[in-house]
Motif scaffolding. Structure first.
Motif, PDB file in Angstrom:
ATOM      1  N   UNK A  42      39.434  46.802  41.915  1.00  0.00           N
ATOM      2  CA  UNK A  42      38.370  45.797  41.910  1.00  0.00           C
ATOM      3  C   UNK A  42      38.456  44.916  43.135  1.00  0.00           C
ATOM      4  N   UNK A  43      37.355  44.214  43.383  1.00  0.00           N
ATOM      5  CA  UNK A  43      37.276  43.168  44.398  1.00  0.00           C
ATOM      6  C   UNK A  43      36.729  41.922  43.721  1.00  0.00           C
ATOM      7  N   UNK A  44      37.370  40.784  44.030  1.00  0.00           N
ATOM      8  CA  UNK A  44      36.950  39.488  43.472  1.00  0.00           C
ATOM      9  C   UNK A  44      36.613  38.596  44.648  1.00  0.00           C
ATOM     10  N   UNK A  45      35.335  38.270  44.819  1.00  0.00           N
ATOM     11  CA  UNK A  45      34.911  37.406  45.922  1.00  0.00           C
ATOM     12  C   UNK A  45      33.955  36.338  45.407  1.00  0.00           C
ATOM     13  N   UNK A  46      34.386  35.082  45.535  1.00  0.00           N
ATOM     14  CA  UNK A  46      33.560  33.959  45.083  1.00  0.00           C
ATOM     15  C   UNK A  46      33.173  33.012  46.211  1.00  0.00           C
ATOM     16  N   UNK A  47      33.600  33.267  47.431  1.00  0.00           N
ATOM     17  CA  UNK A  47      33.235  32.389  48.547  1.00  0.00           C
ATOM     18  C   UNK A  47      32.990  33.220  49.794  1.00  0.00           C
ATOM     19  N   UNK A  48      32.270  32.631  50.743  1.00  0.00           N
ATOM     20  CA  UNK A  48      31.953  33.324  51.978  1.00  0.00           C
ATOM     21  C   UNK A  48      30.819  34.310  51.799  1.00  0.00           C
ATOM     22  N   UNK A  49      30.378  34.860  52.913  1.00  0.00           N
ATOM     23  CA  UNK A  49      29.318  35.857  52.873  1.00  0.00           C
ATOM     24  C   UNK A  49      29.818  37.117  52.177  1.00  0.00           C
ATOM     25  N   UNK A 228      43.686  41.626  37.516  1.00  0.00           N
ATOM     26  CA  UNK A 228      44.767  40.654  37.730  1.00  0.00           C
ATOM     27  C   UNK A 228      44.858  40.295  39.212  1.00  0.00           C
ATOM     28  N   UNK A 229      45.102  38.996  39.470  1.00  0.00           N
ATOM     29  CA  UNK A 229      45.247  38.528  40.843  1.00  0.00           C
ATOM     30  C   UNK A 229      46.483  37.641  40.954  1.00  0.00           C
ATOM     31  N   UNK A 230      47.173  37.770  42.074  1.00  0.00           N
ATOM     32  CA  UNK A 230      48.244  36.847  42.454  1.00  0.00           C
ATOM     33  C   UNK A 230      47.847  36.176  43.762  1.00  0.00           C
ATOM     34  N   UNK A 231      48.358  34.958  43.957  1.00  0.00           N
ATOM     35  CA  UNK A 231      48.058  34.195  45.167  1.00  0.00           C
ATOM     36  C   UNK A 231      49.298  33.927  46.014  1.00  0.00           C
ATOM     37  N   UNK A 232      50.432  33.742  45.365  1.00  0.00           N
ATOM     38  CA  UNK A 232      51.630  33.269  46.053  1.00  0.00           C
ATOM     39  C   UNK A 232      52.657  34.376  46.319  1.00  0.00           C
ATOM     40  N   UNK A 233      52.654  35.415  45.517  1.00  0.00           N
ATOM     41  CA  UNK A 233      53.674  36.452  45.631  1.00  0.00           C
ATOM     42  C   UNK A 233      53.243  37.562  46.573  1.00  0.00           C
ATOM     43  N   UNK A 248      45.011  46.245  36.952  1.00  0.00           N
ATOM     44  CA  UNK A 248      44.255  46.337  38.207  1.00  0.00           C
ATOM     45  C   UNK A 248      44.596  45.101  39.029  1.00  0.00           C
ATOM     46  N   UNK A 249      45.579  45.204  39.906  1.00  0.00           N
ATOM     47  CA  UNK A 249      46.192  44.032  40.530  1.00  0.00           C
ATOM     48  C   UNK A 249      45.933  43.966  42.025  1.00  0.00           C
ATOM     49  N   UNK A 250      45.635  42.746  42.494  1.00  0.00           N
ATOM     50  CA  UNK A 250      45.408  42.494  43.912  1.00  0.00           C
ATOM     51  C   UNK A 250      46.007  41.152  44.304  1.00  0.00           C
ATOM     52  N   UNK A 251      46.250  41.006  45.596  1.00  0.00           N
ATOM     53  CA  UNK A 251      46.648  39.727  46.181  1.00  0.00           C
ATOM     54  C   UNK A 251      45.424  39.121  46.853  1.00  0.00           C
ATOM     55  N   UNK A 252      45.162  37.844  46.573  1.00  0.00           N
ATOM     56  CA  UNK A 252      44.013  37.149  47.150  1.00  0.00           C
ATOM     57  C   UNK A 252      44.455  35.778  47.661  1.00  0.00           C
ATOM     58  N   UNK A 253      43.610  35.192  48.523  1.00  0.00           N
ATOM     59  CA  UNK A 253      43.759  33.788  48.884  1.00  0.00           C
ATOM     60  C   UNK A 253      43.066  32.939  47.817  1.00  0.00           C
ATOM     61  N   UNK A 254      43.495  31.673  47.711  1.00  0.00           N
ATOM     62  CA  UNK A 254      42.930  30.813  46.670  1.00  0.00           C
ATOM     63  C   UNK A 254      41.422  30.635  46.799  1.00  0.00           C
ATOM     64  N   UNK A 255      40.904  30.683  48.011  1.00  0.00           N
ATOM     65  CA  UNK A 255      39.461  30.500  48.182  1.00  0.00           C
ATOM     66  C   UNK A 255      38.646  31.708  47.742  1.00  0.00           C
ATOM     67  N   UNK A 256      39.298  32.805  47.429  1.00  0.00           N
ATOM     68  CA  UNK A 256      38.629  34.018  46.954  1.00  0.00           C
ATOM     69  C   UNK A 256      37.508  34.441  47.895  1.00  0.00           C
ATOM     70  N   UNK A 257      37.848  34.508  49.170  1.00  0.00           N
ATOM     71  CA  UNK A 257      36.943  35.038  50.189  1.00  0.00           C
ATOM     72  C   UNK A 257      37.086  36.563  50.206  1.00  0.00           C
TER      73      UNK A 257
END
Length: 263
Positions: A42-49, A228-233, A248-257
């Protein structure tokens, strides 16, 4: 630009809520509702274009910010699309913000412009959330990610109980199912045993950081995806366990760009 929901529309929504089924009534079955299975990327994007080019079968995007055209474009690319909404907190920038009475708006939840809602007031919140879910359906989304679904475990300004939360979360699930939408349980780990049957998948933040991922196993056992998403690890710290659990796990930045790093 912020725009208040017209007063007449808000009144009609409230009137509609008076004739709705009980909050605890199960949703009637709808054929063909999407059921995401464990392990889907999956992809989780809540900010940016919005970047529609990530080669994954599932996208989770903001229901207000993204258009029906954006959803249709993702469908043409072979994606299923989840509609992100906040159902447990008020956000001051949303176009319907003025329709929420001050009496249901509580303390801040730690994010700018957001405040917890008094989820006991389903007479007020049911029609407002139904209208939001109508928007997701009308834009063509396949599912909804309702956020802030664990207010009872936080300092909301209201004396919320676990029973209040179960009732409200089941209401949101029923409203989504009535519209043919799959629905995910966001966080709320303590109530997974009671709610796994009401929800079609789970969305979790930072279960690996807090050593809680095993608590999501009832969803996997039921054949339901855990997004599932992690930000710090770093990925090396959580991917082995995620793969073992079939999350279904990914690493993202907090801004979810658009940036992501998958297992």
């Amino acid at each position: 630009m912020r725009r208040a929901l017209p007063v007449l529309l808000a009144a009609l929504l409230l009137l509609a809520g008076c004739t709705s089924p009980s909050d605890d009534d199960p949703a009637p079955p709808r054929p063909g509702r999407w059921q995401p299975e464990p392990g889907l990327a999956w992809q989780w994007q809540l900010s940016g274009r919005l970047d529609p080019s990530v080669d994954v079968p599932v996208y989770d995007i903001d229901g207000f910010d993204q258009s029906a055209g954006a959803v249709a474009d993702l469908h043409r690319r072979g994606r299923k699309v989840i509609c992100y909404l906040s159902t447990g907190a008020w956000e001051d920038w949303r176009p319907d913000a003025a329709a929420f009475p001050r009496t249901v708006i509580g303390r801040g939840n730690g994010w700018d412009g957001e405040r917890w809602l008094d989820i006991r007031r389903t007479d007020v919140l049911r029609p407002l959330m139904a209208a939001r879910l109508d928007m997701c359906r009308d834009k063509g989304f396949d599912a909804v990610e309702p956020d802030n679904m664990d207010g009872y475990a936080n300092d909301t300004g209201f004396p919320l109980t676990a029973a209040d939360q179960l009732r409200y979360n089941r209401l949101i699930a029923r409203l989504a199912h009535e519209r043919g939408l799959a629905v995910g349980l966001k966080n709320d780990l303590d109530q997974i045993p009671e709610l796994v049957g009401d929800f079609d998948f789970a969305v979790n933040e930072q279960c690996a950081e807090h050593d809680e991922c095993d608590r999501l196993s009832p969803f996997i056992a039921a054949g339901k995806a855990v997004f599932h998403v992690e930000y710090e690890l770093p990925t090396r710290a959580f991917c082995p366990q995620a793969e073992r659990l079939r999350m279904s796990s990914i690493l993202k930045r907090y801004e979810l760009d658009p940036w992501r790093r998958a297992c």
